[in-house]
Design an enzyme around this catalytic site. Sequence first.
Site, PDB file in Angstrom:
ATOM      1  N   GLN A 208      -3.308   5.984  11.191  1.00  0.00           N
ATOM      2  CA  GLN A 208      -4.354   5.120  10.612  1.00  0.00           C
ATOM      3  C   GLN A 208      -4.024   3.752  10.040  1.00  0.00           C
ATOM      4  OE1 GLN A 208      -7.122   8.007   8.194  1.00  0.00           O
ATOM      5  NE2 GLN A 208      -5.022   9.006   8.149  1.00  0.00           N
ATOM      6  N   ASN A 209      -2.450   3.672   9.976  1.00  0.00           N
ATOM      7  CA  ASN A 209      -1.902   2.629   9.494  1.00  0.00           C
ATOM      8  C   ASN A 209      -2.186   1.272  10.481  1.00  0.00           C
ATOM      9  OD1 ASN A 209      -1.336   4.288   7.252  1.00  0.00           O
ATOM     10  ND2 ASN A 209       0.814   4.333   7.870  1.00  0.00           N
TER      11      ASN A 209
ATOM     12  N   HIS B  30      -6.779   2.736  14.065  1.00  0.00           N
ATOM     13  CA  HIS B  30      -7.629   1.620  12.769  1.00  0.00           C
ATOM     14  C   HIS B  30      -7.233   0.261  13.195  1.00  0.00           C
ATOM     15  CE1 HIS B  30      -8.827   4.728   9.722  1.00  0.00           C
ATOM     16  NE2 HIS B  30      -9.475   5.044  11.028  1.00  0.00           N
TER      17      HIS B  30
ATOM     18  N   GLY C 176       0.804  11.859   4.766  1.00  0.00           N
ATOM     19  CA  GLY C 176       0.569  10.717   3.788  1.00  0.00           C
ATOM     20  C   GLY C 176      -0.841  10.083   4.086  1.00  0.00           C
TER      21      GLY C 176
ATOM     22  N   LEU D 226       2.075  13.720  -0.693  1.00  0.00           N
ATOM     23  CA  LEU D 226       2.689  13.588  -2.088  1.00  0.00           C
ATOM     24  C   LEU D 226       2.047  14.831  -2.804  1.00  0.00           C
ATOM     25  CD1 LEU D 226       4.578  12.138  -3.791  1.00  0.00           C
ATOM     26  CD2 LEU D 226       2.720  10.546  -4.323  1.00  0.00           C
TER      27      LEU D 226
HETATM   28  N1  APR Z   1       4.938  10.194   0.786  1.00  0.00           N
HETATM   29  C1  APR Z   1       3.537  11.224   1.215  1.00  0.00           C
HETATM   30  N2  APR Z   1       2.578  10.763   0.765  1.00  0.00           N
HETATM   31  C2  APR Z   1       2.159   9.800  -0.204  1.00  0.00           C
HETATM   32  C3  APR Z   1       3.125   9.107  -0.690  1.00  0.00           C
HETATM   33  C4  APR Z   1       4.778   9.255  -0.093  1.00  0.00           C
HETATM   34  N3  APR Z   1       5.409   8.772  -0.639  1.00  0.00           N
HETATM   35  N4  APR Z   1       2.533   8.249  -1.361  1.00  0.00           N
HETATM   36  C5  APR Z   1       1.507   8.368  -1.577  1.00  0.00           C
HETATM   37  N5  APR Z   1       1.124   9.477  -0.734  1.00  0.00           N
HETATM   38  C6  APR Z   1      -0.383  10.101  -0.255  1.00  0.00           C
HETATM   39  C7  APR Z   1      -1.396   9.963  -1.500  1.00  0.00           C
HETATM   40  O1  APR Z   1      -1.008  11.294  -2.524  1.00  0.00           O
HETATM   41  C8  APR Z   1      -2.535  10.220  -0.780  1.00  0.00           C
HETATM   42  O2  APR Z   1      -3.259  11.491  -0.421  1.00  0.00           O
HETATM   43  O3  APR Z   1      -0.693   9.275   0.691  1.00  0.00           O
HETATM   44  C9  APR Z   1      -2.254   9.644   0.630  1.00  0.00           C
HETATM   45  C10 APR Z   1      -2.991   8.107   0.942  1.00  0.00           C
HETATM   46  O4  APR Z   1      -4.113   8.116   1.047  1.00  0.00           O
HETATM   47  P1  APR Z   1      -5.061   6.804   1.104  1.00  0.00           P
HETATM   48  O5  APR Z   1      -4.633   5.754   0.180  1.00  0.00           O
HETATM   49  O6  APR Z   1      -6.437   7.283   1.121  1.00  0.00           O
HETATM   50  O7  APR Z   1      -4.733   6.488   2.813  1.00  0.00           O
HETATM   51  P2  APR Z   1      -5.412   6.786   4.039  1.00  0.00           P
HETATM   52  O8  APR Z   1      -5.331   8.376   3.892  1.00  0.00           O
HETATM   53  O9  APR Z   1      -4.363   6.314   5.191  1.00  0.00           O
HETATM   54  O10 APR Z   1      -6.708   6.095   4.286  1.00  0.00           O
HETATM   55  C11 APR Z   1      -7.244   6.345   5.363  1.00  0.00           C
HETATM   56  O11 APR Z   1      -8.892   4.702   4.433  1.00  0.00           O
HETATM   57  O12 APR Z   1      -9.629   2.610   3.875  1.00  0.00           O
HETATM   58  C12 APR Z   1      -9.093   3.133   4.840  1.00  0.00           C
HETATM   59  O13 APR Z   1      -8.810   2.369   6.807  1.00  0.00           O
HETATM   60  C13 APR Z   1      -7.990   2.777   5.544  1.00  0.00           C
HETATM   61  O14 APR Z   1      -6.616   3.775   7.258  1.00  0.00           O
HETATM   62  C14 APR Z   1      -7.273   3.758   6.076  1.00  0.00           C
HETATM   63  C15 APR Z   1      -8.017   5.002   5.736  1.00  0.00           C
END
Ligand code: APR
Length: 234
Positions: free
Chosen positions: A90-91, A108, A174, A202
């Site tokens: 998704q990154n 994405h 993540g 995490l």
């Molecule tokens: N290692 C593992 N997990 C981690 C770490 C780490 N070092 N740091 C943070 N996390 C976890 C957090 O606990 C959280 O659950 O990563 C997750 C990040 O979640 P989001 O910020 O919601 O990101 P993501 O799930 O990728 O978002 C999905 O939302 O806004 C949109 O389009 C954007 O692609 C993105 C989508």
Amino acid sequence: MQYRNIVILTGAGISAESGVATFRDNGGLWESHRIEEVATPEAFAADPILVHNFYNMRRAQLPTVQPNDAHKALARLERELNGKCTIITQNVDNLHERAGSESVIHMHGELSKIRCEACKSIHLWEIDCLTETPCPNCEQAALRPHIVWFGEMPFYMDDIYGLLRSCDVFISVGTSGNVYPAAGFVSEVRRLGNAHTVEVNLEPSEGTSLFAECRHGKAGDLLPKLVDEILRLN
Ligand code: APR
């Protein structure tokens, strides 16, 4: 158990240890920006300068950050596995590729690409994009970030569902499990086949109870160990 067909879903958490802000954690991007102001087609129509600036800022950060041990572990898995290993991310950063992963699906979109709304051409892009920047192909000033905004259809969905159907292990790394369709992939995997499912995050994600196995902690610590375990049985 030997795995021959591995699918890994990654989210912002895998790049957190590289210094890339996540979206929903403390200090995440959605704390300082409203989604509706920077990440929707309506936002781009209303204020394209603001939206371009948001993505220009994030694109400019890319050369200042480096892949971490989690990205490197996944690249090693692809290189050394006796089978197929695909990352669905998704990154929008390019840290998987820079770590050496080759089979990466950016559902994405990508910060390092730009798209012309007039002629639909897609271009590699490293510099800022302004509202007046001409398309390298048709020369119209109609460029937009090659990013899937809220309300838009993610890319490569047919390919992705094919992969979810055929994998023998699905690993989610993540991601908070807040955004569909990615948040629904684990249910799809379970519905479509018998694959093992693993969450690496995490903290427990929204969908944590759907995974057969959960490992909670930093991806940079946990993934190298998980990859070692998989390759040892390879
Ligand atoms: N290692 C593992 N997990 C981690 C770490 C780490 N070092 N740091 C943070 N996390 C976890 C957090 O606990 C959280 O659950 O990563 C997750 C990040 O979640 P989001 O910020 O919601 O990101 P993501 O799930 O990728 O978002 C999905 O939302 O806004 C949109 O389009 C954007 O692609 C993105 C989508």
